[in-house]
Design a protein around this motif. Structure first.
Motif, PDB file in Angstrom:
ATOM      1  N   GLU A 299      -3.758  -2.664   3.035  1.00 53.53           N
ATOM      2  CA  GLU A 299      -3.422  -3.467   1.864  1.00 53.53           C
ATOM      3  C   GLU A 299      -4.663  -4.176   1.357  1.00 53.53           C
ATOM      4  OE1 GLU A 299       1.226  -4.655   2.433  1.00 53.53           O
ATOM      5  OE2 GLU A 299      -0.258  -5.964   3.370  1.00 53.53           O
ATOM      6  N   SER A 300      -4.679  -4.393   0.051  1.00 51.47           N
ATOM      7  CA  SER A 300      -5.839  -5.033  -0.561  1.00 51.47           C
ATOM      8  C   SER A 300      -5.805  -6.534  -0.331  1.00 51.47           C
ATOM      9  CB  SER A 300      -5.870  -4.737  -2.058  1.00 51.47           C
ATOM     10  OG  SER A 300      -6.939  -5.416  -2.669  1.00 51.47           O
TER      11      SER A 300
ATOM     12  N   SER B  45       0.802  -1.226   0.000  1.00 52.50           N
ATOM     13  CA  SER B  45       0.000   0.000   0.000  1.00 52.50           C
ATOM     14  C   SER B  45       0.832   1.271   0.000  1.00 52.50           C
ATOM     15  CB  SER B  45      -0.930   0.016   1.225  1.00 52.50           C
ATOM     16  OG  SER B  45      -0.193  -0.086   2.431  1.00 52.50           O
TER      17      SER B  45
ATOM     18  N   THR C 104     -12.381  -2.790  -3.984  1.00 54.34           N
ATOM     19  CA  THR C 104     -11.216  -3.415  -3.374  1.00 54.34           C
ATOM     20  C   THR C 104     -11.431  -3.502  -1.870  1.00 54.34           C
ATOM     21  OG1 THR C 104      -8.828  -3.220  -2.965  1.00 54.34           O
ATOM     22  CG2 THR C 104     -10.018  -1.174  -3.369  1.00 54.34           C
TER      23      THR C 104
ATOM     24  N   HIS D 252      -6.404 -11.017  -6.209  1.00 49.52           N
ATOM     25  CA  HIS D 252      -5.350 -10.059  -5.886  1.00 49.52           C
ATOM     26  C   HIS D 252      -4.043 -10.598  -6.438  1.00 49.52           C
ATOM     27  CE1 HIS D 252      -3.209  -6.887  -3.843  1.00 49.52           C
ATOM     28  NE2 HIS D 252      -2.473  -7.757  -3.178  1.00 49.52           N
TER      29      HIS D 252
ATOM     30  N   LYS E  39      -9.906  -3.779   1.675  1.00 52.63           N
ATOM     31  CA  LYS E  39      -8.612  -3.464   2.280  1.00 52.63           C
ATOM     32  C   LYS E  39      -8.660  -3.640   3.795  1.00 52.63           C
ATOM     33  CE  LYS E  39      -6.703  -0.298  -1.175  1.00 52.63           C
ATOM     34  NZ  LYS E  39      -6.088   1.023  -1.398  1.00 52.63           N
TER      35      LYS E  39
ATOM     36  N   GLU F  41      -9.861  -7.757  -5.110  1.00 54.40           N
ATOM     37  CA  GLU F  41     -10.539  -6.759  -5.928  1.00 54.40           C
ATOM     38  C   GLU F  41     -11.531  -7.454  -6.849  1.00 54.40           C
ATOM     39  OE1 GLU F  41      -6.762  -6.735  -6.951  1.00 54.40           O
ATOM     40  OE2 GLU F  41      -6.595  -6.262  -4.824  1.00 54.40           O
TER      41      GLU F  41
ATOM     42  N   ALA G 261      -4.601   0.701  -7.483  1.00 57.67           N
ATOM     43  CA  ALA G 261      -4.903  -0.349  -6.507  1.00 57.67           C
ATOM     44  C   ALA G 261      -5.283  -1.653  -7.192  1.00 57.67           C
ATOM     45  CB  ALA G 261      -6.040   0.099  -5.585  1.00 57.67           C
TER      46      ALA G 261
END
Length: 1022
Positions: A833-834, A51, A825, A859, A827, A837, A593
């Motif tokens: 952080e993802s 991120s 997404t 992801h 997070k 998605e 992202a």
């Protein structure tokens, strides 16, 4: 603890030799897998943050859960673990010092850092030579410029891009190439000038000498320009400029350094005035000529495109025996399509040589209905009188002829449409490993999709495509020369001057995009990028190049790659793909992202992917000689890796019906050169489908692959060129016919609830970010208000309507909103952080009542869970007007029993993200994913795999070839889902997790199931 505390970390946070517990760009999911294998409390590793650039993530295992802490650098490059507000911050110079402190107990982490977890080393040899290709030596040297990019600005008079000037090492650091003389002056002569000034000197001789040396080349260039302009000036006023003449005469006289600089300044001043004056002289001269001479006829700058001749198709009318008895006439027809005139003529042959014909204009052809059961059957709905239609079903000579007829009618409708902007365009994709030799003079078969496999009918091969995309590997031709060759070939074929939009090169990997002149101003936001995946990811002999742009309101991405070669290098190829997916910088920067597989409405990925066949060479040759490709496709490495969800997650590929395109004997297409004598022994390179074209599109968009094959007459390389053509729906830059929206006209996107199952051992809180081109800016939800887990590796998180934002689209018209998509997404609150998605289409969500969606989370190319929710898109009543799109003009009739009944309506809400020419039926569209929640069926007594649940268009099962022949399909309404089914990880197709509702892994090949990215559910959320 020496391995923890004493880790080397020079050079800032890390040293030249990174500590074993540092895993650089390891993904979050892969980090959790490593810690889970370690299995002991206090196991830890450090990876790069996903991120924040330059930050790190410290992952610690405690009581089977992974806890992630973010390590941030401050303005002085000190490192600190991010803490809650008010907690003192401890700063460290290196990661080693930080890890050393937190290895001690009671330092604020969930537990002490006890066991460093090392990464897995791939056993592949360090040399990544292209052993399976022609050369056995080192990879070929790159072009002088390494990676080049040519981007042509949109506009009717866009010039051809100029070739790049090769750079020398001395000129690499600055754009003007003068870094060496500047450096030498500042390093040595600068001090001498300083001493001279201190001694009272009023000039700087060494600086003057440096400037004269630097500008000497500029002198000669200015002289050339002035000479040319003087000649041009004489054409208009028959007089020479005395100042220019005097300056040009002085160039041969000896001059001091200061005189040279003064002369250059004077020349530049004269040049400025000369440029301004010559335009006025030319304008006056041409005005005088136009007033005295008769106007000459204007010559067209470009030739018009070749007209499409009238095409005739022999068909039979499909009628029952009873109808035939009543009619008593011949049912043989000739359908003549006049694209230019906008007419379809039905000519009936009579036995007495008389003819009976009926003419229908383009606006009276209401719909085409393809039969799914009979591939060469087509229903045509004509308008007889006002509000009255008639349907006739015709049988064509072949399915290919039917497709050609449909393409011509669509072209006719598009050509005579009253719409200013197109609804649909055709895209050509070509990929060819040229084998480091120049191409032959004639490559027409590649441009026109002629050859083996699913090729275009001869009737349609000459119709120009709207966009041509050429991807090449081992292309030794220069960029400018290659672009000229492509444009010249298309000009000769179509009589059109195709405009180059962009070209990107990485060594000898190239991608070039050309469009019809009429589309040049519809192209915007052009972006190019490249990624190296060669030896140590530093050499560009392997890698990828990409181009992206907007076509009106539709985003396109094109990736051409050359992956690692060698039969045994499957794992390396997979990693190449993941590196390209993560590092290729294309498209909207606001979507950083998301990886490139979710940034575009339509993404095409092609090239020499180098995946091979896992089968004995003699068996392969036997199957090829018998043209039996099915057994070979079962052992194709790319298909096998896609089945395992290792690569190309949710991508599509048209069925392969052409022989392997590699490794042919050069000069022939009859023999495969599969063995090669080397010093270490005989090297075997089995024939394989190395050259592929795949694509991924947003849900509920229109894309059909009309051809996919290879040429059989281009023999200069050991690879055959591969082609694919696509019919793609596009959207316009929408302008509302209702005028600007008022406050009362606002549309709203409202969520009732969202649930996600995330593949993670973490127990952090989560939030959702929403992105879309229909929003002014991205929006965030609050953190989830409920979560639970029935499995240590999965976490169920829930958001109620209170936690979710109401989104306000910038336009409220339904015609605009039905083409829009939401990118989501999920997070974490701890590291931002993802964890996954996805994309959701708004088209099926429009209405006054909430609709449901279910889609997959991914992801970094890996499937990481599922997400479902209930939402609605409220549109003001006065903004509900819409229209039929050209690609909605053709529908699919799955059950031909009702052929004589009313024609099926256009499937507006159907899932049109598909490949091939199959269109979903209304039955499929209304009940796509609900059967994922049914109890699993018992296997049939024959021992075949159980029938999979009815799912989504095209991908009804793992593969039609695997269907139990005697297993009837379930019909009717789906049963209610089992209690708590959504929280059971066994209901989700994740790697390493069994799926009760899908068949067991078959021993024979099946193309991996590719469910849609978003689907509509008929049952409400519990």
């Amino acid at each position: 603890m020496a391995s923890v505390c004493g880790a080397p970390s020079p050079g800032g946070a890390l040293g030249s030799q990174a500590p074993a517990w540092y895993h650089r760009d390891l993904s979050r999911a892969a980090a959790e897998e490593l810690l889970a294998r370690a299995g002991r409390d206090g196991s830890f590793l450090v990876r790069d943050s996903e991120s924040v650039a330059g930050a790190f993530a410290l992952c610690v295992l405690y009581q089977k859960h992974v806890h992630t802490y973010r390590i941030l650098p401050d303005g002085e490059d000190f490192l600190a673990v991010q803490t809650s507000q008010g907690v003192p911050v401890r700063r460290f110079q290196t990661l080693g010092e930080l890890i050393g402190l937190y290895a001690q107990p009671n330092q604020g982490l969930v537990c002490a850092l006890l066991l460093p977890v090392e990464g897995e080393r791939e056993p592949d040899p360090p040399d990544d030579r292209d052993a399976s290709d022609v050369e056995d030596e080192k990879p070929p040297l790159p072009p002088r410029s390494g990676s080049t990019s040519i981007s042509v600005p949109a506009g009717p008079s866009s010039p051809l891009p100029a070739p790049e000037t090769p750079t020398t090492p001395a000129a690499e650091s600055t754009p003007n190439g003068l870094s060496t003389v500047s450096h030498e002056y500042l390093k040595g002569s600068y001090g001498l000038d300083l001493e001279a000034v201190r001694g009272g000197a009023s000039n700087l001789p060494h600086l003057t000498r440096t400037l004269v040396t630097s500008c000497r080349r500029l002198h000669s260039e200015v002289d050339k320009v002035l000479s040319g302009l003087e000649i041009l000036s004489k054409v208009f006023d028959q007089q020479s400029s005395p100042m220019v003449t005097r300056l040009l005469q002085q160039q041969s006289l000896p001059q001091t350094g200061e005189q040279e600089l003064e002369s250059l300044v004077l020349k530049l001043s004269v040049l400025k005035d000369f440029l301004s004056g010559i335009q006025k002289k030319a304008l006056k001269a041409l005005q005088d000529m136009s007033s005295t001479a008769p106007p000459a006829p204007l010559q067209p700058s470009i030739r018009k495109a070749k007209t499409i001749p009238v095409q005739a198709f022999e068909v039979k009318l499909d009628v029952t025996l009873g109808d035939l008895t009543k009619i008593g006439k011949s049912q043989k027809f000739t359908l003549s399509v006049d694209v230019e005139g906008g007419r379809l003529v039905l000519l009936r042959r009579q036995r007495d040589s008389q003819e009976d014909w009926t003419t229908f204009t383009h606006d009276r052809i209401r719909q085409l209905i393809k039969s799914q059961r009979v591939q060469n059957k087509l229903g045509v709905v004509f308008e007889k009188e006002k509000d009255r239609t008639q349907r006739k079903d015709f049988i064509f000579v072949s399915a290919r002829k039917r497709e050609a007829f449909c393409q011509l009618l669509q072209l006719m409708k598009n050509k005579h449409s009253k719409q200013d902007e197109p609804d649909m365009i055709s895209v050509f994709i070509g990929t060819w490993n040229m084998g480091s030799v120049p191409p032959p003079k004639n490559v027409t078969s590649w441009f026109t999709s002629k050859g083996l496999g699913k090729a275009l009918d001869e009737v349609t091969v000459t119709i120009p495509h709207d966009i041509y995309v050429f991807g090449t590997q081992e292309n030794s031709v220069g960029d400018r020369e290659w672009l000229d060759l492509l444009r010249g070939g298309l000009k000769e074929l179509t009589d059109l001057d195709y405009r180059p939009i962009a070209m990107q090169s990485l060594w000898n990997i190239k991608v070039a995009v050309l469009v019809k002149p009429e589309h040049e101003n519809r192209i915007s936001h052009v972006s190019t990028s490249s990624v190296k995946t060669g030896i140590a990811n530093t050499l560009g002999n392997k890698g990828a190049v990409g181009v992206s742009f907007m076509f009106n309101g539709t985003s396109f991405g094109f990736v051409n790659c050359h992956l690692t070669s060698g039969n045994e290098k499957t794992t390396r190829r997979n990693q190449n793909y993941l590196d390209i997916l993560r590092l290729l910088s294309l498209g909207d920067r606001q979507l950083s992202a998301f990886d490139i597989s979710l940034r575009f409405t339509h993404l095409f990925w092609f090239g020499d992917l180098n995946y091979r066949l896992d089968m004995d060479i003699q068996e392969i040759l036997n199957y090829i000689s018998r043209r039996e490709f099915e057994p070979l496709l079962r052992v194709d490495q790319l298909n096998l890796e896609r089945e395992k969800h290792k690569v190309f997650l949710r991508f599509s590929e048209e069925e392969i019906s052409f022989p392997p395109t590699y490794r042919y004997e050069r000069g022939s297409r009859d023999t495969y050169a599969w063995h090669k004598q080397k010093p270490t022994g005989v090297r075997t390179n089995v024939p394989s489908w190395c050259d592929r074209i795949l694509w991924k599109s947003y849900p509920e968009t229109h894309i059909i692959c009309n051809s996919y094959g290879c040429t059989d007459d281009i023999v200069t390389s050991d690879h055959s060129p591969v082609f694919g053509t696509f019919e793609v729906g596009v959207t316009s830059q929408f302008i509302s016919k209702k005028g600007l929206s008022k406050t009362s006209d606002q549309a709203y996107i409202e969520f009732e609830s969202i649930e996600a199952i995330v593949k993670t051992a973490s127990r952090t809180k989560f939030f959702i970010e929403f992105y879309s081109t229909c929003l002014e800016e991205y929006k965030k939800s609050f953190e989830n208000d409920a979560q639970s887990s029935d499995n240590i590796n999965f976490l169920k998180v829930q958001w109620s309507s209170r936690q979710l934002p109401t989104l306000k689209p910038i336009l409220a018209d339904i015609e605009y909103l039905q083409d829009q998509h939401l990118l989501l997404t999920v997070k974490s609150m701890d590291g931002y952080e993802s964890y996954g998605e996805c994309v959701v289409a708004l088209k099926s969500m429009i209405g006054s009542t909430a609709q449901q969606f279910l889609t997959f989370l991914s992801h970094r190319g890996e499937e990481t869970g599922n997400i479902r929710g209930s939402m609605k898109v409220r549109v003001p009543t006065e903004r509900l007007g819409t229209r039929e799109r050209l690609y909605e003009w053709i529908s699919i009739d799955k059950d031909d029993t009702g052929a004589k009944s009313k024609a099926p309506s256009v499937l507006r809400g159907s899932q049109e993200h598909r490949s091939g020419s199959r269109k979903p039926t209304s039955t499929e569209a209304s009940c796509p994913l609900s059967k994922l929640f049914e109890e699993p069926e018992k296997p049939p007594p024959t021992g075949r795999p159980p029938a999979p649940p009815r799912a989504v268009p095209r991908e009804e099962s793992l593969n039609p070839r695997l269907k139990s022949e005697g297993t009837p399909e379930q019909e009717g309404v789906a049963a209610p889902p089992p209690k708590n089914s959504f929280n059971n990880p066994a209901y989700y197709v994740l790697e390493g997790v069994p799926h009760q509702l899908l068949p067991l892994e078959p021993t024979s090949f099946a193309r991996a199931p590719i469910p849609p990215a978003s689907s509509r559910l008929p049952t409400p959320l519990p």
